[in-house]
Motif scaffolding. Structure first.
Motif, PDB file in Angstrom:
ATOM      1  N   ALA A  13      -1.242  -9.215   2.057  1.00  0.00           N
ATOM      2  CA  ALA A  13      -0.296  -8.125   1.844  1.00  0.00           C
ATOM      3  C   ALA A  13       0.912  -8.313   2.751  1.00  0.00           C
ATOM      4  CB  ALA A  13      -0.974  -6.789   2.142  1.00  0.00           C
ATOM      5  N   ASP A  14       2.039  -7.763   2.322  1.00  0.00           N
ATOM      6  CA  ASP A  14       3.232  -7.696   3.158  1.00  0.00           C
ATOM      7  C   ASP A  14       3.408  -6.232   3.548  1.00  0.00           C
ATOM      8  OD1 ASP A  14       5.434  -8.557   4.534  1.00  0.00           O
ATOM      9  OD2 ASP A  14       6.716  -8.833   2.769  1.00  0.00           O
ATOM     10  N   VAL A  15       3.680  -5.986   4.827  1.00  0.00           N
ATOM     11  CA  VAL A  15       3.690  -4.621   5.353  1.00  0.00           C
ATOM     12  C   VAL A  15       5.089  -4.229   5.796  1.00  0.00           C
ATOM     13  CG1 VAL A  15       2.705  -3.025   7.033  1.00  0.00           C
ATOM     14  CG2 VAL A  15       1.290  -4.872   6.095  1.00  0.00           C
ATOM     15  N   HIS A  16       5.584  -3.114   5.232  1.00  0.00           N
ATOM     16  CA  HIS A  16       6.877  -2.551   5.589  1.00  0.00           C
ATOM     17  C   HIS A  16       6.618  -1.382   6.531  1.00  0.00           C
ATOM     18  CE1 HIS A  16      11.195  -1.880   3.850  1.00  0.00           C
ATOM     19  NE2 HIS A  16      11.182  -2.035   5.160  1.00  0.00           N
ATOM     20  N   ASP A  50      -0.809   2.550  -8.125  1.00  0.00           N
ATOM     21  CA  ASP A  50      -1.270   1.615  -9.154  1.00  0.00           C
ATOM     22  C   ASP A  50      -2.473   0.771  -8.714  1.00  0.00           C
ATOM     23  OD1 ASP A  50       0.450   2.530 -11.060  1.00  0.00           O
ATOM     24  OD2 ASP A  50       1.915   0.917 -10.831  1.00  0.00           O
ATOM     25  N   ALA A  51      -3.653   1.253  -9.066  1.00  0.00           N
ATOM     26  CA  ALA A  51      -4.891   0.488  -8.901  1.00  0.00           C
ATOM     27  C   ALA A  51      -4.992  -0.476 -10.076  1.00  0.00           C
ATOM     28  CB  ALA A  51      -6.093   1.432  -8.848  1.00  0.00           C
ATOM     29  N   ALA A  52      -4.224  -1.528 -10.009  1.00  0.00           N
ATOM     30  CA  ALA A  52      -3.944  -2.364 -11.176  1.00  0.00           C
ATOM     31  C   ALA A  52      -5.135  -3.211 -11.608  1.00  0.00           C
ATOM     32  CB  ALA A  52      -2.735  -3.262 -10.870  1.00  0.00           C
ATOM     33  N   SER A  53      -5.725  -3.940 -10.676  1.00  0.00           N
ATOM     34  CA  SER A  53      -6.877  -4.803 -10.960  1.00  0.00           C
ATOM     35  C   SER A  53      -7.442  -5.268  -9.622  1.00  0.00           C
ATOM     36  CB  SER A  53      -6.476  -6.002 -11.841  1.00  0.00           C
ATOM     37  OG  SER A  53      -5.555  -6.852 -11.171  1.00  0.00           O
ATOM     38  N   GLU A  54      -8.439  -6.132  -9.673  1.00  0.00           N
ATOM     39  CA  GLU A  54      -9.067  -6.671  -8.469  1.00  0.00           C
ATOM     40  C   GLU A  54      -9.499  -5.560  -7.499  1.00  0.00           C
ATOM     41  OE1 GLU A  54      -7.060  -9.891  -6.497  1.00  0.00           O
ATOM     42  OE2 GLU A  54      -6.233 -10.664  -8.366  1.00  0.00           O
ATOM     43  N   PRO A  55     -10.485  -4.735  -7.900  1.00  0.00           N
ATOM     44  CA  PRO A  55     -10.883  -3.627  -7.037  1.00  0.00           C
ATOM     45  C   PRO A  55     -11.303  -4.061  -5.644  1.00  0.00           C
ATOM     46  CG  PRO A  55     -12.464  -3.963  -8.835  1.00  0.00           C
ATOM     47  CD  PRO A  55     -11.253  -4.747  -9.163  1.00  0.00           C
ATOM     48  N   ARG A  56     -11.931  -5.213  -5.510  1.00  0.00           N
ATOM     49  CA  ARG A  56     -12.356  -5.648  -4.180  1.00  0.00           C
ATOM     50  C   ARG A  56     -11.142  -5.914  -3.289  1.00  0.00           C
ATOM     51  NH1 ARG A  56     -15.435  -4.020  -1.112  1.00  0.00           N
ATOM     52  NH2 ARG A  56     -16.782  -3.847  -2.938  1.00  0.00           N
ATOM     53  N   THR A  57     -10.101  -6.522  -3.853  1.00  0.00           N
ATOM     54  CA  THR A  57      -8.878  -6.753  -3.078  1.00  0.00           C
ATOM     55  C   THR A  57      -8.283  -5.433  -2.609  1.00  0.00           C
ATOM     56  OG1 THR A  57      -8.358  -8.806  -4.255  1.00  0.00           O
ATOM     57  CG2 THR A  57      -6.520  -7.683  -3.181  1.00  0.00           C
ATOM     58  N   LEU A  59      -9.833  -2.465  -2.297  1.00  0.00           N
ATOM     59  CA  LEU A  59     -10.709  -1.786  -1.332  1.00  0.00           C
ATOM     60  C   LEU A  59     -10.625  -2.432   0.044  1.00  0.00           C
ATOM     61  CD1 LEU A  59     -13.784  -1.088  -3.613  1.00  0.00           C
ATOM     62  CD2 LEU A  59     -12.252   0.624  -2.609  1.00  0.00           C
ATOM     63  N   ASN A  60     -10.456  -3.750   0.090  1.00  0.00           N
ATOM     64  CA  ASN A  60     -10.260  -4.413   1.377  1.00  0.00           C
ATOM     65  C   ASN A  60      -8.952  -3.973   2.024  1.00  0.00           C
ATOM     66  OD1 ASN A  60     -12.680  -5.821   1.261  1.00  0.00           O
ATOM     67  ND2 ASN A  60     -11.748  -7.659   0.381  1.00  0.00           N
ATOM     68  N   GLY A  63      -9.479  -0.335   3.337  1.00  0.00           N
ATOM     69  CA  GLY A  63     -10.254  -0.335   4.565  1.00  0.00           C
ATOM     70  C   GLY A  63     -11.196   0.849   4.676  1.00  0.00           C
ATOM     71  N   GLU A  64     -11.794   0.992   5.852  1.00  0.00           N
ATOM     72  CA  GLU A  64     -12.838   1.997   6.057  1.00  0.00           C
ATOM     73  C   GLU A  64     -12.310   3.419   6.076  1.00  0.00           C
ATOM     74  OE1 GLU A  64     -15.024   1.036   9.536  1.00  0.00           O
ATOM     75  OE2 GLU A  64     -15.856  -0.835   8.711  1.00  0.00           O
ATOM     76  N   SER A  65     -11.027   3.612   6.309  1.00  0.00           N
ATOM     77  CA  SER A  65     -10.483   4.973   6.384  1.00  0.00           C
ATOM     78  C   SER A  65     -10.357   5.626   5.015  1.00  0.00           C
ATOM     79  CB  SER A  65      -9.120   4.971   7.086  1.00  0.00           C
ATOM     80  OG  SER A  65      -8.210   4.109   6.443  1.00  0.00           O
ATOM     81  N   GLY A  66     -10.496   4.858   3.951  1.00  0.00           N
ATOM     82  CA  GLY A  66     -10.468   5.412   2.605  1.00  0.00           C
ATOM     83  C   GLY A  66      -9.074   5.741   2.133  1.00  0.00           C
ATOM     84  N   VAL A  67      -9.011   6.270   0.927  1.00  0.00           N
ATOM     85  CA  VAL A  67      -7.729   6.635   0.328  1.00  0.00           C
ATOM     86  C   VAL A  67      -7.873   8.017  -0.302  1.00  0.00           C
ATOM     87  CG1 VAL A  67      -8.210   5.489  -1.884  1.00  0.00           C
ATOM     88  CG2 VAL A  67      -5.845   5.828  -1.161  1.00  0.00           C
ATOM     89  N   ALA A  68      -6.909   8.894  -0.026  1.00  0.00           N
ATOM     90  CA  ALA A  68      -7.000  10.274  -0.502  1.00  0.00           C
ATOM     91  C   ALA A  68      -6.551  10.417  -1.945  1.00  0.00           C
ATOM     92  CB  ALA A  68      -6.169  11.193   0.388  1.00  0.00           C
TER      93      ALA A  68
END
Length: 218
Positions: A13-16, A50-57, A59-60, A63-68
């Motif tokens: 990933a690239d982080v802004h 956009d949860a487009a594809s590659e769910p494992r990517t 979810l990694n 991370g452990e903090s989850g997504v609301a």
């Protein structure tokens, strides 16, 4: 490191890093879709665009903090292919444009209209309904109080043109009208554009091309 917005499938990933918001961009296959994870720096709450594809990517990345929350920009299948898995794993709320929700097989918890506010922690995003690529596409605008705006455009605006309207002149007219009036007319040239595929751009880089886009009809 300086954010470039250039990512590739299978790459990192690239982080802004903004003052109040962290934006992580990742590319997933097979359509080279961009997914964006937004994290409020004050609360650590996260939102995925956009949860487009590659769910494992994805979810990694989450991370452990989850997504609301997960926002789907439009109903095309390459933008929600991993949505069911992400929701099942995280319990996230789902958001989508009111007119596209029926085309998304995962139930939408919150139907979004033009001008609605979506929050991630203490950060507010404003939805803009853009018609033409699909009936209910939405873009999300973050008006950074410490800098310039940022807009997540789904498949409605890219470097070099608006989204595909499948050779439908009426749909093209609607889309370019909406993009001009709701994005270009309201936001400054410095606005950073995060599209649903490919590299980022800015409204200033694209603004001079608007007459040419209208002339060519796509």
């Amino acid at each position: 490191m300086t954010y470039s917005g250039v990512v590739k499938v299978g790459g990192p990933a690239d982080v802004h890093e903004l003052t109040d918001l962290m934006i992580s961009k990742v590319a997933v296959g097979p359509m080279h879709n961009n997914a964006y994870l937004l994290r409020c720096r004050a609360t650590d709450e996260q939102l995925l665009i956009d949860a487009a594809s590659e769910p494992r990517t994805l979810l990694n990345l989450i991370g452990e903090s989850g997504v609301a929350s997960v926002v789907t920009t439009h109903q095309h299948a390459d933008h929600w292919g991993a949505l069911a898995e992400i929701v099942d794993a995280t319990g996230a709320r789902t958001y989508a444009g009111r007119l596209d929700a029926e085309g998304i097989p995962v139930p939408t918890d919150v139907l979004v209209d033009d001008g609605d506010t979506i929050t991630v922690g203490r950060v507010e995003l404003t939805a803009r309904h853009l018609v033409g690529h699909t009936p209910g596409s939405i873009a999300l605008v973050y008006d950074d109080p410490h800098g310039h705006p940022h807009v997540f455009t789904g498949d409605c605006l890219f470097p070099g043109g608006v989204g595909n309207t499948h050779d439908d002149p009426e749909a093209f007219a609607r889309l370019i009208d909406d993009v001009e009036t709701k994005l270009f007319a309201q936001l400054p040239d410095e606005t950073w554009v995060y599209p649903g595929h490919g590299n980022d751009t800015s409204l200033g880089a694209e603004r001079p091309q608007l007459p040419e886009w209208r002339r060519r009809g796509w």
